[in-house]
Enzyme design. Structure first.
Site, mmCIF file in Angstrom:
data_model
loop_
_atom_site.group_PDB
_atom_site.id
_atom_site.type_symbol
_atom_site.label_atom_id
_atom_site.label_comp_id
_atom_site.label_asym_id
_atom_site.label_seq_id
_atom_site.Cartn_x
_atom_site.Cartn_y
_atom_site.Cartn_z
ATOM 1 N N SER A 1 66.148 71.986 56.906
ATOM 2 C CA SER A 1 66.379 71.805 55.481
ATOM 3 C C SER A 1 67.859 71.698 55.158
ATOM 4 O O SER A 1 68.710 72.287 55.833
ATOM 5 C CB SER A 1 65.784 72.992 54.710
ATOM 6 O OG SER A 1 66.164 72.973 53.356
ATOM 7 N N GLN B 1 66.121 67.117 56.650
ATOM 8 C CA GLN B 1 65.594 66.970 55.290
ATOM 9 C C GLN B 1 66.745 66.974 54.301
ATOM 10 O O GLN B 1 67.584 67.880 54.296
ATOM 11 C CB GLN B 1 64.620 68.112 54.990
ATOM 12 C CG GLN B 1 64.065 68.118 53.579
ATOM 13 C CD GLN B 1 64.873 68.989 52.648
ATOM 14 O OE1 GLN B 1 65.463 69.978 53.080
ATOM 15 N NE2 GLN B 1 64.931 68.630 51.382
ATOM 16 N N TYR C 1 68.197 66.907 50.432
ATOM 17 C CA TYR C 1 68.199 66.978 48.975
ATOM 18 C C TYR C 1 69.451 66.239 48.510
ATOM 19 O O TYR C 1 70.561 66.587 48.935
ATOM 20 C CB TYR C 1 68.292 68.428 48.488
ATOM 21 C CG TYR C 1 67.070 69.274 48.707
ATOM 22 C CD1 TYR C 1 65.811 68.852 48.294
ATOM 23 C CD2 TYR C 1 67.186 70.542 49.289
ATOM 24 C CE1 TYR C 1 64.698 69.653 48.473
ATOM 25 C CE2 TYR C 1 66.074 71.354 49.461
ATOM 26 C CZ TYR C 1 64.835 70.900 49.059
ATOM 27 O OH TYR C 1 63.732 71.700 49.234
ATOM 28 N N THR D 1 63.664 64.257 50.352
ATOM 29 C CA THR D 1 62.764 64.942 49.427
ATOM 30 C C THR D 1 63.070 64.507 48.000
ATOM 31 O O THR D 1 64.218 64.594 47.549
ATOM 32 C CB THR D 1 62.906 66.468 49.566
ATOM 33 O OG1 THR D 1 62.548 66.835 50.911
ATOM 34 C CG2 THR D 1 62.002 67.195 48.597
ATOM 35 N N ARG E 1 60.025 79.682 40.027
ATOM 36 C CA ARG E 1 59.462 80.566 41.046
ATOM 37 C C ARG E 1 59.601 82.006 40.563
ATOM 38 O O ARG E 1 60.619 82.670 40.778
ATOM 39 C CB ARG E 1 60.148 80.313 42.382
ATOM 40 C CG ARG E 1 59.983 78.848 42.800
ATOM 41 C CD ARG E 1 60.796 78.462 44.005
ATOM 42 N NE ARG E 1 60.786 77.008 44.176
ATOM 43 C CZ ARG E 1 61.495 76.365 45.107
ATOM 44 N NH1 ARG E 1 62.247 77.059 45.948
ATOM 45 N NH2 ARG E 1 61.441 75.057 45.194
ATOM 46 N N LYS F 1 59.567 62.359 51.227
ATOM 47 C CA LYS F 1 58.697 63.533 51.055
ATOM 48 C C LYS F 1 58.602 63.916 49.577
ATOM 49 O O LYS F 1 59.615 63.953 48.875
ATOM 50 C CB LYS F 1 59.244 64.702 51.863
ATOM 51 C CG LYS F 1 58.412 65.974 51.797
ATOM 52 C CD LYS F 1 59.018 67.032 52.702
ATOM 53 C CE LYS F 1 58.212 68.332 52.675
ATOM 54 N NZ LYS F 1 58.378 69.044 51.394
ATOM 55 N N HIS G 1 55.338 70.056 47.426
ATOM 56 C CA HIS G 1 56.383 71.030 47.757
ATOM 57 C C HIS G 1 55.798 72.428 47.957
ATOM 58 O O HIS G 1 56.411 73.436 47.605
ATOM 59 C CB HIS G 1 57.444 71.057 46.656
ATOM 60 C CG HIS G 1 58.834 71.317 47.153
ATOM 61 N ND1 HIS G 1 59.756 70.317 47.342
ATOM 62 C CD2 HIS G 1 59.456 72.466 47.523
ATOM 63 C CE1 HIS G 1 60.893 70.830 47.774
ATOM 64 N NE2 HIS G 1 60.728 72.131 47.907
ATOM 65 N N ILE H 1 48.173 73.765 54.453
ATOM 66 C CA ILE H 1 47.579 73.789 55.795
ATOM 67 C C ILE H 1 47.715 75.186 56.402
ATOM 68 O O ILE H 1 48.812 75.719 56.532
ATOM 69 C CB ILE H 1 48.238 72.741 56.699
ATOM 70 C CG1 ILE H 1 47.894 71.330 56.207
ATOM 71 C CG2 ILE H 1 47.817 72.926 58.154
ATOM 72 C CD1 ILE H 1 48.650 70.237 56.915
ATOM 73 N N MET H 2 46.580 75.759 56.786
ATOM 74 C CA MET H 2 46.559 77.095 57.388
ATOM 75 C C MET H 2 45.786 77.141 58.697
ATOM 76 O O MET H 2 45.819 78.151 59.399
ATOM 77 C CB MET H 2 45.957 78.089 56.403
ATOM 78 C CG MET H 2 46.826 78.386 55.195
ATOM 79 S SD MET H 2 48.255 79.427 55.578
ATOM 80 C CE MET H 2 47.461 81.038 55.729
ATOM 81 N N GLY I 1 54.783 74.762 56.828
ATOM 82 C CA GLY I 1 55.957 75.519 56.437
ATOM 83 C C GLY I 1 55.692 77.006 56.415
ATOM 84 O O GLY I 1 56.267 77.771 57.189
#
Length: 417
Positions: free
Chosen positions: A136, A159, A161, A187, A196, A277, A301, A335-336, A355
């Site tokens: 990142s 990645q 930004y 991204t 958040r 992304k 995200h 995704i787990m 992630g």
């Protein structure tokens, strides 16, 4: 009548094989983890709440993340039987190079705050497993150090930004290119930071703001604090210093003026592959594909930007129909399990990224925890493929999966005169 007799020792021995004791506490807890959810449980027990919640949390009411995970639960597989599945190949080409598994490690910010080995552990584990690692812009390990951790066989993506300070952004891109990063992951869903709320409530800031509650929460987690306080100070590959919350930091950096023209310009600056992304509509997928990029990643995200955003897994089949013949379609968010990955590939994704699963493994056991996470997901991918009756990723098709959608749009009401 069943006849009873006194058991003989020689008959009992084959039935009473004791497991060899594992002296390493870390290995014991990682061996006990059979799923990513198990790794999450271990991570939560070992990590102070503010750091764990930064990983676990999403935006506002966290509806987007919950829906994304539920979408994977709401699938039905359609297996074929009487197939020879003694040998299964879980790899294929992604962006022109082979991967051993159809998933990689997604870019995560502030990673050494979660566990001090940070991105080095992720890059080394990914390289050993033959999968890509994405660093990142907000990474806590220098670009050059990540390249070194992955070694000559590592496949690293950077990645990006796009910041208000364009020169500073592109200086990072140049550094990544010079040390062999092969893919730029741009991204595009961050004109501003999402709300958040866990981070606000926990006072998650850089550097951490110690309160009585923070200290009390950390008391049963001495290993985290010892590692944090006795290793190199937390620093950012792209940032010299900052005092404030994470959201405030992101708002000062992210550029809300970025457009398609900027994306085209970024593509011209990068010598390798370019993946965009954060795509969340079919229309944007088409327009971005027309720019000539190599791939898009359907992502909201991880639910950390716009709450109630589209569910990437639900969007996948329609996007693949629209642009799948022109560019690669990748997927993340929610995704787990390995079954989630197989379902995504069956519906047309070329690649997936994890992630939170990666960070759970990291918090649970550093580099060895990331290795365990990859091992768990890889074994689940293999087992799911075998149970579906396929031996190669190319054999997976939409016929293997039905999406059971509990969030179907309501029909418009007809007004009566």
């Amino acid at each position: 009548m069943v006849k009873h007799q006194i058991p003989r020792p020689k008959d009992l021995l084959p039935l009473m094989q004791f497991k060899k004791p594992q002296l390493s506490a870390k290995k014991r807890r990682l061996e006990s983890a059979l799923t990513v959810v198990d790794l999450r449980r271990i991570a939560q027990a070992r990590t102070p709440r503010a750091a764990f919640d930064y990983t676990e949390g999403a935006a506002e009411a966290e509806i987007s993340l919950a829906r994304a995970r539920q979408a994977f639960r709401d699938i039905e597989f359609h297996p074929h039987v009487l197939r020879d599945v003694s040998h299964v190949d879980t790899g294929w080409d992604v962006l022109g190079s082979r991967v051993a598994l159809p998933f990689g490690i997604a870019p995560t910010g502030f990673t050494r705050m979660m566990q001090t080995e940070g991105e080095r552990a992720g890059a080394a584990a990914a390289s050993a497993a033959g999968i890509p690692f994405a660093l990142s812009t907000m990474g806590t390990t220098a670009i050059e150090d990540v390249a070194a951790a992955g070694g000559s066989g590592g496949r690293n993506w950077f990645q990006l930004y796009m910041w208000k300070d364009r020169d500073r952004s592109m200086a990072l891109v140049d550094r990544a290119a010079k040390v062999g990063f092969d893919t730029l992951l741009v991204t595009v869903d961050v004109p501003v930071a999402g709300a958040r709320l866990r981070d606000k409530r926990n006072g998650f800031s850089i550097p951490p703001q110690l309160t009585l509650e923070t200290v009390v929460n950390a008391i049963p987690r001495p290993a985290w604090w010892i590692n944090f306080l006795t290793t190199e100070p937390l620093a950012f590959a792209s940032l010299s210093k900052w005092s404030g919350t994470v959201g405030e930091l992101l708002d000062t950096m992210f550029d809300p003026t970025v457009t398609y023209d900027d994306l085209a310009w970024i593509k011209e600056q990068w010598p390798g592959k370019v993946v965009v992304k954060g795509v969340q509509t079919v229309e944007d997928a088409r327009r971005i594909a027309d720019l000539g990029v190599d791939g898009i990643t359907l992502s909201n995200h991880g639910g950390r930007q716009l709450d109630r955003a589209p569910i990437p897994f639900h969007l996948l089949p329609e996007v693949v129909r629209e642009v799948g013949n022109d560019i690669e379609v990748h997927l993340d968010t929610g995704i787990m399990t390995g079954a989630d990955i197989v379902a995504s590939i069956a519906l047309g994704a070329r690649f997936t990224m994890v992630g939170r699963a990666y960070l759970y493994g990291l918090m649970a056991g550093g580099r060895e925890g990331v290795d365990r996470m990859i091992e768990i997901l890889g074994s689940e991918v293999t087992r799911t493929m075998r149970l579906l009756g396929v031996t190669r990723l190319e054999e997976l098709t939409p016929a293997h999966v039905t999406q059971l959608d509990r969030l179907a749009p309501m029909r418009p009401r007809v007004r009566r005169a």
